[in-house]
Design an enzyme around this catalytic site. Structure first.
Site, PDB file in Angstrom:
ATOM      1  CD  GLU A 106      56.416 -26.121 -24.410  1.00 41.91           C
ATOM      2  OE1 GLU A 106      56.837 -27.262 -24.672  1.00 41.91           O
ATOM      3  OE2 GLU A 106      55.474 -25.913 -23.623  1.00 41.91           O
ATOM      4  CD  GLU A 109      54.950  -1.916 -19.996  1.00 40.12           C
ATOM      5  OE1 GLU A 109      54.764  -1.123 -20.931  1.00 40.12           O
ATOM      6  OE2 GLU A 109      54.286  -2.958 -19.841  1.00 40.12           O
TER       7      GLU A 109
END
Length: 281
Positions: free
Chosen positions: A91, A122
């Site tokens: 953004e 992960e």
């Protein structure tokens, strides 16, 4: 005395984020009851974030001078936490007109993991640092780990290596005294309590992470001069709505007619550049 019991002065690590929900028999509740319960829990998030503001402030005040010298922010996470980091980073270019290389979101498993789980990604303790080195990370940069549990190996491994190389580290977690926080120069511990659905950290923890990420990047961008008054004067003009919004900003600032303000905006490509050019004559 049991010789296997060792005394420690270190505060205990408690996985509050995985404790049992305060609610039970969820499947027996009405839709209205479920929604009201979730909303009640969500109201606790803003309070938890408020308590973390002093640590958020410390991190932002360390980031700003680094970015003025060309530094960047790297978000690192897995699952929901990783996706939120990528979301916030994505953004920044349209909102503040900054290059996409300034704030970078890295997620365990890469872009595939944005939509689909990547098995064991992960749990890799070295891949995170490898990805950072691929971006030529340096001591002007900042690494911010994001993990509700505070135990994600991908994140912890990267933060540990970053600290060894003199790079500023921060983190956002929902548990106190976590292994991830131990690798952070400035840990942000946002204790939102047990999730409505036990262990579902995409809920309160995810909401709180998004709030804190908003606070970090918005305050940093304001400090870097990317906002004027209260307006996104450096936003990218990527659609008609934003062109119209930018045009009205120029009208408010300069008092021009709509068509003239729009032409000025399109000529210069941003509200700030258009206003500066007009005032410069």
């Amino acid at each position: 005395m049991n010789s296997n019991i060792e005394k420690s002065d270190k505060p205990s690590f408690i996985k509050i984020s995985e404790q049992p929900s305060l609610y039970d028999d969820l499947e027996k509740k009405s839709v209205r009851e479920i929604l009201e319960d979730i909303n009640k829990e969500d109201q606790k998030v803003a309070i938890a974030v408020q308590k973390a503001i002093p640590q958020i402030e410390k991190l932002v005040t360390q980031i700003v001078p680094r970015m003025k010298q060309g530094g960047r922010i790297f978000y690192m996470g897995a699952g929901t936490s990783g996706r939120l980091g990528v979301l916030d980073a994505s953004e920044i270019p349209p909102t503040f007109g900054m290059p996409p290389t300034l704030i970078i979101g890295l997620i365990a498993g890469g872009d595939t993991a944005l939509r689909n789980p990547v098995e064991n990604a992960e749990d890799n303790t070295t891949r995170g640092w490898e990805e950072l080195t691929e971006h030529n990370i340096n001591d002007k940069d900042t690494v911010i780990g994001i993990a509700a549990s505070g135990t994600t190996p991908y994140v912890i491994g990267a933060m540990h290596a970053a600290r060894e190389h003199g790079i500023l580290t921060g983190c956002i977690t929902s548990n106190p005294n976590s292994p991830m926080a131990a690798e952070a120069d400035i840990p942000i511990e946002m204790i939102v309590g047990p999730e409505y659905v036990t262990g579902s950290s995409r809920m309160k923890s995810g909401t709180g992470q998004k709030m804190i990420l908003n606070m970090i990047t918005t305050s940093v961008m304001i400090q870097l001069g990317r906002v004027k008054g209260n307006k996104m004067v450096n936003m990218q003009l990527s659609n008609r709505k934003l062109v119209d919004r930018g045009t009205r900003m120029i009208i408010e600032e300069l008092g021009l007619e709509y068509d003239k303000a729009k032409a000025l905006l399109l000529m210069h490509g941003s509200v700030k550049k258009a206003i500066d050019a007009y005032k410069a004559g």
